[in-house]
Design an enzyme around this catalytic site. Structure first.
Site, PDB file in Angstrom:
ATOM      1  N   SER A 114       5.045   8.070  10.696  1.00 19.87           N
ATOM      2  CA  SER A 114       4.916   7.776  12.136  1.00 19.87           C
ATOM      3  C   SER A 114       6.005   6.804  12.590  1.00 19.87           C
ATOM      4  O   SER A 114       5.720   5.648  12.899  1.00 19.87           O
ATOM      5  CB  SER A 114       3.519   7.245  12.471  1.00 19.87           C
ATOM      6  OG  SER A 114       3.064   6.259  11.574  1.00 19.87           O
ATOM      7  N   GLY A 125       8.127   6.762   0.506  1.00 27.31           N
ATOM      8  CA  GLY A 125       8.311   6.036  -0.742  1.00 27.31           C
ATOM      9  C   GLY A 125       7.878   4.585  -0.694  1.00 27.31           C
ATOM     10  O   GLY A 125       7.976   3.874  -1.699  1.00 27.31           O
ATOM     11  N   SER A 126       7.376   4.146   0.458  1.00 27.90           N
ATOM     12  CA  SER A 126       6.969   2.736   0.583  1.00 27.90           C
ATOM     13  C   SER A 126       5.639   2.461  -0.107  1.00 27.90           C
ATOM     14  O   SER A 126       5.321   1.310  -0.421  1.00 27.90           O
ATOM     15  CB  SER A 126       6.883   2.336   2.060  1.00 27.90           C
ATOM     16  OG  SER A 126       5.898   3.106   2.733  1.00 27.90           O
ATOM     17  N   GLY A 127       4.845   3.502  -0.310  1.00 29.36           N
ATOM     18  CA  GLY A 127       3.555   3.328  -0.980  1.00 29.36           C
ATOM     19  C   GLY A 127       2.357   3.551  -0.071  1.00 29.36           C
ATOM     20  O   GLY A 127       1.225   3.239  -0.438  1.00 29.36           O
ATOM     21  N   LYS A 128       2.589   4.130   1.102  1.00 32.37           N
ATOM     22  CA  LYS A 128       1.502   4.353   2.073  1.00 32.37           C
ATOM     23  C   LYS A 128       0.343   5.147   1.479  1.00 32.37           C
ATOM     24  O   LYS A 128      -0.808   4.727   1.539  1.00 32.37           O
ATOM     25  CB  LYS A 128       2.021   5.120   3.301  1.00 32.37           C
ATOM     26  CG  LYS A 128       3.070   4.435   4.116  1.00 32.37           C
ATOM     27  CD  LYS A 128       3.489   5.279   5.294  1.00 32.37           C
ATOM     28  CE  LYS A 128       3.980   6.657   4.930  1.00 32.37           C
ATOM     29  NZ  LYS A 128       5.146   6.651   4.030  1.00 32.37           N
ATOM     30  N   SER A 129       0.649   6.308   0.933  1.00 27.30           N
ATOM     31  CA  SER A 129      -0.406   7.187   0.416  1.00 27.30           C
ATOM     32  C   SER A 129      -1.116   6.564  -0.772  1.00 27.30           C
ATOM     33  O   SER A 129      -2.345   6.653  -0.898  1.00 27.30           O
ATOM     34  CB  SER A 129       0.177   8.549   0.011  1.00 27.30           C
ATOM     35  OG  SER A 129       0.628   9.248   1.150  1.00 27.30           O
ATOM     36  N   LEU A 134       8.174   3.676   5.604  1.00 22.65           N
ATOM     37  CA  LEU A 134       9.130   4.667   5.133  1.00 22.65           C
ATOM     38  C   LEU A 134       8.548   5.540   4.021  1.00 22.65           C
ATOM     39  O   LEU A 134       7.603   5.143   3.336  1.00 22.65           O
ATOM     40  CB  LEU A 134      10.381   3.966   4.599  1.00 22.65           C
ATOM     41  CG  LEU A 134      11.265   3.241   5.616  1.00 22.65           C
ATOM     42  CD1 LEU A 134      12.310   2.387   4.884  1.00 22.65           C
ATOM     43  CD2 LEU A 134      11.948   4.234   6.557  1.00 22.65           C
TER      44      LEU A 134
END
Length: 199
Positions: free
Chosen positions: A108, A37-41, A35
């Site tokens: 995605s 804001g989950s911290g992916k980047s 999602l």
């Protein structure tokens, strides 16, 4: 689907194997999904920085950044999201062919799109990393104030609010970013890459 049949595939003089030998490490795509804001980047960039420190040829493909250029013609309808992921999959495949470890950070949201990208790669070249974070925590963080805007109706088709997010069915890695520090997440990814002899 290709629009022209007047195309011929040209084999490169230097192969993916040649580049891997020269680099002294493997190449793959680390596909970070989750999602907003989950911290992916954050995690993807931290992984990339750690790889760089160790002399690993790497590159980051970030969702927002790609939409500033390659995919600036796409919106956020389901059709456009699918095309966005298709293009990124093809670009990531080129990076893997060039011998790099490419980290991608894209919501995605649809399993079918992620499966379509996975199918582009050879076994173990596509590593799906699910950054699992509860919606409530993502909304609390809301680093770009997107959830706030979505709740007010200022953004349509926002994943997690009025557009679904389909959790990965069988990711190679799952990281609970609400229970894990960024460095711990980086260590999990690097441990996986070592285990698979990519590093």
């Amino acid at each position: 689907m290709m629009n022209s049949t007047n195309l011929t595939w040209h084999s490169a003089a230097i192969s993916k194997h040649d580049r891997r030998v020269q680099n002294v490490h493997g190449s793959c795509t680390l596909w970070f999904t989750g999602l907003s804001g989950s911290g992916k980047s954050t995690i993807a960039n931290a992984v990339s920085s750690e790889l760089y420190k160790h002399g690993i040829s790497e590159y980051v493909l970030d969702g927002d950044n790609v939409r500033h250029g390659l995919n600036k013609d796409l919106g956020f309808t389901e059709k456009d999201r699918t095309e966005n992921i298709r293009r990124i999959g093809e670009v990531a495949k080129l990076f893997v062919d060039s011998g790099k470890v490419v980290t991608t950070a894209f919501i995605s949201p649809f399993q079918s799109d992620r499966n379509q990208v996975r199918a582009l790669f050879e076994p173990e070249e596509f590593i799906e990393v699910f950054i699992d974070c509860p919606l409530e925590e993502c909304e609390r963080r809301d680093p770009k104030q997107l959830y706030e805007k979505a709740r007010k109706g200022e953004i349509r088709d926002f994943t997690g609010i009025d557009s679904p997010y389909e959790k990965p069915a069988a990711p190679e890695l799952t990281i609970r970013s609400d229970q894990t520090t960024v460095q711990e997440a980086v260590n999990q990814v690097l441990d996986y890459l070592r285990k698979k002899s990519i590093l």
